[in-house]
Design an enzyme around this catalytic site. Structure first.
Site, PDB file in Angstrom:
ATOM      1  N   HIS A  10       0.816  -1.209   0.000  1.00 29.07           N
ATOM      2  CA  HIS A  10       0.000   0.000   0.000  1.00 29.07           C
ATOM      3  C   HIS A  10       0.855   1.269   0.000  1.00 29.07           C
ATOM      4  CE1 HIS A  10       0.922   0.910   4.215  1.00 29.07           C
ATOM      5  NE2 HIS A  10       0.767  -0.376   4.450  1.00 29.07           N
ATOM      6  N   ARG A  61      -6.088   1.000   4.034  1.00 28.33           N
ATOM      7  CA  ARG A  61      -4.948   1.524   3.283  1.00 28.33           C
ATOM      8  C   ARG A  61      -4.599   0.621   2.110  1.00 28.33           C
ATOM      9  NH1 ARG A  61      -3.271  -0.375   8.323  1.00 28.33           N
ATOM     10  NH2 ARG A  61      -1.385  -1.656   8.460  1.00 28.33           N
ATOM     11  N   GLU A  88      -1.630  -6.800   7.567  1.00 25.76           N
ATOM     12  CA  GLU A  88      -0.267  -6.591   8.047  1.00 25.76           C
ATOM     13  C   GLU A  88      -0.013  -7.464   9.279  1.00 25.76           C
ATOM     14  OE1 GLU A  88       2.718  -6.249   7.865  1.00 25.76           O
ATOM     15  OE2 GLU A  88       3.155  -4.113   7.671  1.00 25.76           O
ATOM     16  N   HIS A 158       0.381  -5.566   2.425  1.00 29.37           N
ATOM     17  CA  HIS A 158       1.228  -4.871   3.390  1.00 29.37           C
ATOM     18  C   HIS A 158       2.651  -5.421   3.360  1.00 29.37           C
ATOM     19  CE1 HIS A 158      -2.512  -3.272   5.184  1.00 29.37           C
ATOM     20  NE2 HIS A 158      -2.997  -4.429   4.762  1.00 29.37           N
TER      21      HIS A 158
END
Length: 206
Positions: A10, A61, A88, A158
């Site tokens: 991202h 995100r 993440e 991520h």
């Protein structure tokens, strides 16, 4: 028949900018982050890439990065699957802390171990190995079949969830994968053979 797998971390998030441990906290992109995501989409458009399906995490995100990329290549309505398996790494008790403050609290050496070791998790959090334990099965069951059918697959996720994928794709050890640096909004294009081995890898930086 070969397929294509495109991995994109991202764009810059608000907490990237503030130097905070983010993990599963659902923070937004900065303006720079939105721009990085749009630029990633433009790079992929210039390569003539079109996607058959997209995957992203349960965090905004990554989702917004995915949307910017698909809009850039003219596929804003493409089927996109969201799953927390691609989230993440969970930083546990470090989440929300400034990285410098964390070093003052626990010591620079300990924080370095938590950040850069493969299998040592922070308190109440995940190690990179733990992250891989949820990413790998999801890739094998949900994403790899599309690639093996010769499709082009986008994954917007991520740093650490993508490191786990890269570890498997590139055949890296635990010591090697923690040294892998992934730029925000930088596409990595894998061409995979029919047996899922990597035929080529290109990083679209700059």
């Amino acid at each position: 028949m070969s397929g294509t797998l495109v991995l994109v971390r991202h764009g810059q998030s608000e907490w990237n900018l503030k130097n905070l441990f983010t993990g599963w906290r659902d923070v937004d992109l900065t303006e720079k982050g939105h721009d990085e995501a749009r630029a990633a989409g433009q790079k992929l458009k210039e390569r003539g890439l079109k996607f058959d399906i997209a995957f992203t995490s349960d965090l905004q995100r990554a989702q917004k990065t995915c949307r910017h990329i698909l809009d850039a290549v003219g596929q804003g309505d493409l089927e996109t699957i969201r799953d927390q398996a691609l989230n993440e790494r969970d930083y546990g008790d470090l989440s929300g802390l400034n990285k410098d403050d964390a070093r003052q609290k626990w010591g620079e050496e300990q924080v370095h171990v938590w950040r850069r070791s493969y299998d040592v998790p922070p308190p109440a959090g995940e190690s990179l190995k733990d992250t891989g334990a949820r990413v790998w099965p999801y890739y094998l069951h949900d994403m790899q079949p599309h690639v093996l059918r010769g499709e082009t697959v986008l994954v917007a996720a991520h740093g650490n969830s993508l490191r786990a994928l890269i570890m498997a794709l590139d055949g890296l050890s635990g010591e090697e994968v923690v040294k892998v640096e992934l730029g925000t909004g930088v596409p990595i294009v894998y061409r995979l053979n029919a047996d899922s081995t990597v035929a080529s890898k290109e990083i679209l930086a700059g």
